[in-house]
Design an enzyme around this catalytic site. Structure first.
Site, PDB file in Angstrom:
ATOM      1  N   GLY A 286       0.841  -1.361  -0.114  1.00 23.28           N
ATOM      2  CA  GLY A 286       0.005  -0.143   0.032  1.00 23.28           C
ATOM      3  C   GLY A 286       0.693   1.301  -0.014  1.00 23.28           C
ATOM      4  CG  HIS A 287       4.042   3.890   1.948  1.00 23.52           C
ATOM      5  ND1 HIS A 287       5.204   4.360   1.689  1.00 23.52           N
ATOM      6  CD2 HIS A 287       3.363   5.013   2.472  1.00 23.52           C
ATOM      7  CE1 HIS A 287       5.412   5.658   2.207  1.00 23.52           C
ATOM      8  NE2 HIS A 287       4.204   5.877   2.835  1.00 23.52           N
ATOM      9  CG  PHE A 288       3.043   5.728  -2.395  1.00 25.52           C
ATOM     10  CD1 PHE A 288       2.030   5.560  -1.436  1.00 25.52           C
ATOM     11  CD2 PHE A 288       4.152   6.070  -1.649  1.00 25.52           C
ATOM     12  CE1 PHE A 288       1.738   6.673  -0.658  1.00 25.52           C
ATOM     13  CE2 PHE A 288       4.198   7.096  -0.898  1.00 25.52           C
ATOM     14  CZ  PHE A 288       3.084   7.382  -0.209  1.00 25.52           C
TER      15      PHE A 288
END
EC number: 4.2.1.59
Length: 148
Positions: A47-49
């Protein structure tokens, strides 16, 4: 000098939150150099990124804190070392945190910490994180060793 198996005897953290792989230098009550190999397999990169993976600054600071915890524990006197399994390091504060350069998968993130002050169970440390000798992050950390 200290491998991940030994680190796990000192710190309570485990995957995916154990953020140091090895300690390469340690001078009790003075300084420590430790590192983490940052890989694309880290869950944080989901999720990052997506499509542009950057290792979060907060994780860099936590890795510094973990290295500082190893330094504090290894600086304890021999009689206190025996009870290490009944102690834990609590983070008290972060001051002056700055993020200077992104950290990406494939980087070897090196933590260099120096003791600024130590009194009783309280430690104040200057922490810096590097990749290939490029400063990526820095902060002043305060922590204390307490009974579990």
């Amino acid at each position: 000098m200290i491998d991940v198996v030994e680190i796990q005897k000192i710190l309570p953290h485990r995957f995916p939150f154990l953020l140091i792989d090895r300690v390469v230098e340690l001078e009790p009550a003075k300084n420590i150099v430790a590192y983490k190999n940052v890989t694309i397999g880290e869950p944080i990169f989901q999720g990052h990124f997506p499509g542009h993976p950057i290792y979060p600054g907060v994780m860099i600071i936590e890795g510094m804190a973990q290295a500082g915890g190893v330094l504090a524990f290894k600086s304890m006197s021999d009689e206190h070392q025996a009870g290490i399994e009944n102690k834990v390091v609590y983070f008290m504060s972060i001051d002056g945190a700055k993020f200077r350069h992104p950290v990406r998968p494939g980087d070897r993130l090196e933590y260099r910490l120096n003791v600024l002050k130590h009194k009783g169970n309280i430690w104040v440390l200057e922490g810096k994180a590097y990749v290939d000798d490029v400063l990526c992050a820095e902060a002043e950390l305060k922590a204390m060793i307490v009974d579990k």
